[in-house]
Motif scaffolding. Structure first.
Motif, mmCIF file in Angstrom:
data_model
loop_
_atom_site.group_PDB
_atom_site.id
_atom_site.type_symbol
_atom_site.label_atom_id
_atom_site.label_comp_id
_atom_site.label_asym_id
_atom_site.label_seq_id
_atom_site.Cartn_x
_atom_site.Cartn_y
_atom_site.Cartn_z
ATOM 1 N N THR A 154 -3.248 -4.664 0.028
ATOM 2 C CA THR A 154 -3.280 -6.106 -0.164
ATOM 3 C C THR A 154 -2.347 -6.700 0.871
ATOM 4 O O THR A 154 -1.194 -6.278 0.990
ATOM 5 C CB THR A 154 -2.827 -6.508 -1.583
ATOM 6 O OG1 THR A 154 -3.800 -6.052 -2.524
ATOM 7 C CG2 THR A 154 -2.661 -8.009 -1.716
ATOM 8 N N LEU A 187 -4.876 -3.805 -6.010
ATOM 9 C CA LEU A 187 -5.567 -2.870 -5.124
ATOM 10 C C LEU A 187 -4.820 -2.784 -3.796
ATOM 11 O O LEU A 187 -4.200 -3.745 -3.363
ATOM 12 C CB LEU A 187 -7.005 -3.334 -4.865
ATOM 13 C CG LEU A 187 -7.926 -3.414 -6.085
ATOM 14 C CD1 LEU A 187 -9.242 -4.076 -5.698
ATOM 15 C CD2 LEU A 187 -8.179 -2.030 -6.658
ATOM 16 N N TRP A 188 -4.965 -1.631 -3.139
ATOM 17 C CA TRP A 188 -4.343 -1.439 -1.830
ATOM 18 C C TRP A 188 -5.416 -1.288 -0.768
ATOM 19 O O TRP A 188 -6.472 -0.740 -1.054
ATOM 20 C CB TRP A 188 -3.487 -0.185 -1.823
ATOM 21 C CG TRP A 188 -2.377 -0.162 -2.791
ATOM 22 C CD1 TRP A 188 -1.600 -1.207 -3.227
ATOM 23 C CD2 TRP A 188 -1.883 0.993 -3.468
ATOM 24 N NE1 TRP A 188 -0.671 -0.765 -4.114
ATOM 25 C CE2 TRP A 188 -0.820 0.591 -4.287
ATOM 26 C CE3 TRP A 188 -2.227 2.333 -3.459
ATOM 27 C CZ2 TRP A 188 -0.109 1.485 -5.073
ATOM 28 C CZ3 TRP A 188 -1.529 3.221 -4.231
ATOM 29 C CH2 TRP A 188 -0.475 2.787 -5.037
ATOM 30 N N GLY A 224 0.830 -1.187 0.000
ATOM 31 C CA GLY A 224 0.000 0.000 0.000
ATOM 32 C C GLY A 224 0.868 1.242 0.000
ATOM 33 O O GLY A 224 2.058 1.197 -0.319
ATOM 34 N N VAL A 274 -7.640 -8.474 0.520
ATOM 35 C CA VAL A 274 -7.581 -7.242 -0.253
ATOM 36 C C VAL A 274 -8.645 -6.305 0.296
ATOM 37 O O VAL A 274 -9.820 -6.668 0.377
ATOM 38 C CB VAL A 274 -7.819 -7.517 -1.755
ATOM 39 C CG1 VAL A 274 -7.799 -6.223 -2.551
ATOM 40 C CG2 VAL A 274 -6.776 -8.499 -2.281
ATOM 41 N N ARG A 275 -8.211 -5.133 0.719
ATOM 42 C CA ARG A 275 -9.094 -4.111 1.283
ATOM 43 C C ARG A 275 -10.028 -4.681 2.356
ATOM 44 O O ARG A 275 -11.255 -4.653 2.199
ATOM 45 C CB ARG A 275 -9.894 -3.413 0.196
ATOM 46 C CG ARG A 275 -9.021 -2.568 -0.691
ATOM 47 C CD ARG A 275 -9.847 -1.695 -1.616
ATOM 48 N NE ARG A 275 -8.948 -0.854 -2.410
ATOM 49 C CZ ARG A 275 -9.330 -0.163 -3.450
ATOM 50 N NH1 ARG A 275 -10.581 -0.164 -3.847
ATOM 51 N NH2 ARG A 275 -8.455 0.583 -4.100
ATOM 52 N N ALA A 291 -7.701 0.857 6.924
ATOM 53 C CA ALA A 291 -7.433 -0.532 7.320
ATOM 54 C C ALA A 291 -6.422 -0.649 8.463
ATOM 55 O O ALA A 291 -6.355 -1.692 9.114
ATOM 56 C CB ALA A 291 -6.937 -1.325 6.113
ATOM 57 N N HIS A 348 -7.862 3.863 1.546
ATOM 58 C CA HIS A 348 -8.216 2.491 1.921
ATOM 59 C C HIS A 348 -7.181 1.935 2.900
ATOM 60 O O HIS A 348 -7.530 1.243 3.854
ATOM 61 C CB HIS A 348 -8.293 1.584 0.688
ATOM 62 C CG HIS A 348 -9.379 1.946 -0.259
ATOM 63 N ND1 HIS A 348 -10.709 1.680 -0.006
ATOM 64 C CD2 HIS A 348 -9.346 2.563 -1.464
ATOM 65 C CE1 HIS A 348 -11.446 2.103 -1.013
ATOM 66 N NE2 HIS A 348 -10.638 2.645 -1.918
ATOM 67 N N CYS A 349 -5.903 2.236 2.640
ATOM 68 C CA CYS A 349 -4.819 1.764 3.509
ATOM 69 C C CYS A 349 -4.942 2.394 4.892
ATOM 70 O O CYS A 349 -4.792 1.707 5.908
ATOM 71 C CB CYS A 349 -3.459 2.105 2.909
ATOM 72 S SG CYS A 349 -3.172 1.384 1.278
ATOM 73 N N CYS A 407 -2.861 6.450 0.731
ATOM 74 C CA CYS A 407 -4.035 5.704 0.260
ATOM 75 C C CYS A 407 -5.113 5.678 1.355
ATOM 76 O O CYS A 407 -4.870 5.200 2.464
ATOM 77 C CB CYS A 407 -3.609 4.282 -0.102
ATOM 78 S SG CYS A 407 -4.953 3.096 -0.288
ATOM 79 N N ALA A 459 -12.536 -5.003 5.181
ATOM 80 C CA ALA A 459 -13.557 -4.031 5.587
ATOM 81 C C ALA A 459 -13.803 -4.012 7.087
ATOM 82 O O ALA A 459 -14.285 -3.026 7.619
ATOM 83 C CB ALA A 459 -14.864 -4.327 4.863
#
Length: 113
Positions: A77, A74-75, A29, A91-92, A39, A35-36, A33, A94
């Motif tokens: 991962t 995708l990041w 990642g 991956v990502r 997470a 999403h990163c 990011c 949630a």
């Protein structure tokens, strides 16, 4: 080596990853990011108490061969490794529940021979 907060700008080579001994989670990642960033608390919660699992957090992007060798698209991962071999990946993720099957797969995977 439990949870690692920052990305390595210099990634290990694929050969170094393949030669790892024990359990590891390879996280791809970037610091910017979204999403990163979202997470990170989940990753820390899952890996924080696991001193037996190395967390290798590498910065990924175009021209980064390690991420390409693992087919990262995708990041973030997260690639779960036993003895340098992929057992499973997330991956990502949630929620925290996403880590339970991955950690179970990591713990129950046969050691590479």
């Amino acid at each position: 080596m439990p949870y690692t907060a920052t990305h390595r700008s210099e990634a290990p080579t694929r050969e170094q990853i393949d030669a790892l001994d024990g359990l590891a989670v390879l996280e791809f990642g970037t610091g910017w990011c979204g999403h990163c960033q979202r997470a990170q608390p989940l990753i820390e919660q899952a890996l924080g108490p696991r001193g037996d699992v190395a967390h290798i957090k590498v910065e990924d992007g175009p021209g980064r061969p390690l991420g390409r060798s693992f087919g990262v698209k995708l990041w973030p991962t997260l690639v779960f490794l036993r003895q340098g071999r992929e057992v499973t990946r997330l991956v990502r993720p949630a929620d925290a529940a996403a880590f339970a099957p991955a950690m179970q797969a990591l713990d129950s995977a046969p050691a590479a021979g």
